[in-house]
Scaffold this motif. Sequence first.
Motif, PDB file in Angstrom:
ATOM      1  N   UNK A 274       7.138   9.522  -8.898  1.00 39.73           N
ATOM      2  CA  UNK A 274       6.423  10.551  -8.142  1.00 39.73           C
ATOM      3  C   UNK A 274       5.391  11.283  -9.001  1.00 39.73           C
ATOM      4  N   UNK A 275       5.707  11.674 -10.261  1.00 40.51           N
ATOM      5  CA  UNK A 275       4.703  12.364 -11.088  1.00 40.51           C
ATOM      6  C   UNK A 275       3.444  11.532 -11.290  1.00 40.51           C
ATOM      7  N   UNK A 276       3.599  10.221 -11.409  1.00 35.38           N
ATOM      8  CA  UNK A 276       2.453   9.331 -11.583  1.00 35.38           C
ATOM      9  C   UNK A 276       1.537   9.396 -10.359  1.00 35.38           C
TER      10      UNK A 276
ATOM     11  N   UNK B  15      -1.050  -3.210 -11.063  1.00 30.68           N
ATOM     12  CA  UNK B  15      -0.055  -4.272 -11.094  1.00 30.68           C
ATOM     13  C   UNK B  15       1.326  -3.628 -11.019  1.00 30.68           C
ATOM     14  N   UNK B  16       2.230  -4.212 -10.241  1.00 29.54           N
ATOM     15  CA  UNK B  16       3.584  -3.646 -10.136  1.00 29.54           C
ATOM     16  C   UNK B  16       4.298  -3.662 -11.487  1.00 29.54           C
ATOM     17  N   UNK B  17       3.962  -4.653 -12.310  1.00 33.02           N
ATOM     18  CA  UNK B  17       4.605  -4.731 -13.629  1.00 33.02           C
ATOM     19  C   UNK B  17       4.205  -3.575 -14.531  1.00 33.02           C
ATOM     20  N   UNK B  18       3.026  -2.973 -14.277  1.00 31.84           N
ATOM     21  CA  UNK B  18       2.551  -1.898 -15.150  1.00 31.84           C
ATOM     22  C   UNK B  18       3.377  -0.631 -15.022  1.00 31.84           C
TER      23      UNK B  18
ATOM     24  N   UNK C 196       0.857  -1.194   0.000  1.00 33.11           N
ATOM     25  CA  UNK C 196       0.000   0.000   0.000  1.00 33.11           C
ATOM     26  C   UNK C 196       0.890   1.239   0.000  1.00 33.11           C
ATOM     27  N   UNK C 197       0.595   2.140  -0.922  1.00 28.91           N
ATOM     28  CA  UNK C 197       1.301   3.426  -0.983  1.00 28.91           C
ATOM     29  C   UNK C 197       0.346   4.493  -0.474  1.00 28.91           C
ATOM     30  N   UNK C 198       0.754   5.218   0.565  1.00 27.48           N
ATOM     31  CA  UNK C 198      -0.103   6.237   1.169  1.00 27.48           C
ATOM     32  C   UNK C 198       0.577   7.599   1.139  1.00 27.48           C
ATOM     33  N   UNK C 199      -0.244   8.611   1.031  1.00 28.27           N
ATOM     34  CA  UNK C 199       0.266   9.979   1.042  1.00 28.27           C
ATOM     35  C   UNK C 199       0.543  10.390   2.483  1.00 28.27           C
TER      36      UNK C 199
ATOM     37  N   UNK D  83       0.337  -6.651  -6.699  1.00 24.26           N
ATOM     38  CA  UNK D  83      -0.386  -5.409  -6.913  1.00 24.26           C
ATOM     39  C   UNK D  83      -0.105  -4.430  -5.777  1.00 24.26           C
ATOM     40  N   UNK D  84      -0.235  -3.153  -6.106  1.00 25.23           N
ATOM     41  CA  UNK D  84      -0.031  -2.117  -5.108  1.00 25.23           C
ATOM     42  C   UNK D  84      -1.260  -1.209  -5.088  1.00 25.23           C
ATOM     43  N   UNK D  85      -1.712  -0.906  -3.886  1.00 22.85           N
ATOM     44  CA  UNK D  85      -2.850   0.001  -3.709  1.00 22.85           C
ATOM     45  C   UNK D  85      -2.307   1.407  -3.504  1.00 22.85           C
ATOM     46  N   UNK D  86      -2.794   2.345  -4.312  1.00 24.43           N
ATOM     47  CA  UNK D  86      -2.307   3.725  -4.264  1.00 24.43           C
ATOM     48  C   UNK D  86      -3.487   4.682  -4.073  1.00 24.43           C
ATOM     49  N   UNK D  87      -3.225   5.954  -3.800  1.00 21.78           N
ATOM     50  CA  UNK D  87      -4.326   6.927  -3.663  1.00 21.78           C
ATOM     51  C   UNK D  87      -5.143   7.093  -4.936  1.00 21.78           C
TER      52      UNK D  87
END
Length: 441
Positions: free
Chosen positions: A315-317, A361-364, A240-243, A352-356
């Motif tokens: 970061x821009x993504x 998918x991590x491969x994407x 999980x990626x959190x702000x 997979x990674x959950x983002x804001x």
Amino acid sequence: MDLKAGLWQQQTLKLAMTQELTQAIALLQYSAQELTSFLENKALENPLIKVENNNIQPINPLIDRNRRKHTKNTENEWIEQIAAKTSSVEEQLISQLKMQKYSSKQLRVIKYLIENLDVNGYLSSEPKEISEQLGVPLELVEESIIVIQALEPAGIGARDLQECLLIQIERENLEDDLALTILTQYFIPFAEKKWKQIAKELQIPLQKIQEIFDTIQQLNPRPGALFEQESSSYIIPDAIVERVGEGFSVRLCDDIIPKISFNDNYYKSFTSSQDAQVGRFLQEKVQDYQWILRSIEQRKETLTRVVSKIVEKQIPFFEKGREYLVPMTMKEIAVELDIHESTVSRAVKEKYVQTPIGTFSLKSFFTSTIQTVSNESTSSSQVKNAIASLIETENKQRPLSDQEIVEELKKCQGIVVSRRTIAKYRDQLGIPSSSKRKRFD
């Protein structure tokens, strides 16, 4: 040439793939669900491993009984669940038949035909072959095919796409002599959009063919797909990626992974044994337990480092959205983390990674680099987005060719790509060529 026999010493470096190393590599590429299954299986093999799954709650009859007292309104939920179970394709089609209308022999043929429909709802076997296999007259097989083709959805039981579309036109009361003529006599050139030839032979305007094309586009080329009742699949993120303030933090989703501990009681009950075989067994299982602990920690550390590096470079993504995905390869990540490229590949495999802004998918996040006229680089995904945007806004009476897209990208966005690359990306996006995108309104 001197071919005397002799003894020499030679020092070489060689990586030996031990069983533990092989399993450690496999453990890294496991998703959270696969790792859970692996640990549960290991616990069955190794009595010294105790698995504690936090997601499984123990059953307490008293609590369950009290809970049921407060949920009387849901007494019929089990009935609804039974009703929700989907029936098979065969059952749904056979349920439409009036059984008394057909002889037992014909019903046997009809059921056989239904059972041999492919995933698209087409009958791939020839009537003559079916006649020989079942030992029934060819006429009976032909009659049974007509019976199936009268069922819902329209087009089921067709021998090919052409027949499927013709059945639907007739069923939907779209009988248009011109449409039937085109589908019957000019099906291939019509599908390939060689309409000028058709217009010339039938002496009709291209606009009329365009109208027929638009009508046929509304039909279903795969009626069998309507029976596909796949259960919803849920993606469980591995990270999980959190702000956090001005930046982002990364944490792994360890909640669904069972916790393992050492079964000390079992170990102590057998350590007093004087049997050498029991001693070897315990030693082997202790080493197995310690290896699994080390491998899980190593997997956690590697995955955290890889995801953190991905976030750092993208970061821009995460701040602006998908259009700002920057070019990045697994080799770059491997070099910066001082690990092998194959380790990165295994770490992101099926994870997979959950983002804001969503779950990905991590491969994407890994895309090839495309050069621009300003000596900067852009990602292949950004080029695909640019191609899709150009085609969406193009003049449909004069669609852009691949070469024109090449020139437009270079002129307006400074992206340098070849015509072959445009064709490849367009194909990956499911966008047809310019000749097949052209409209004659």
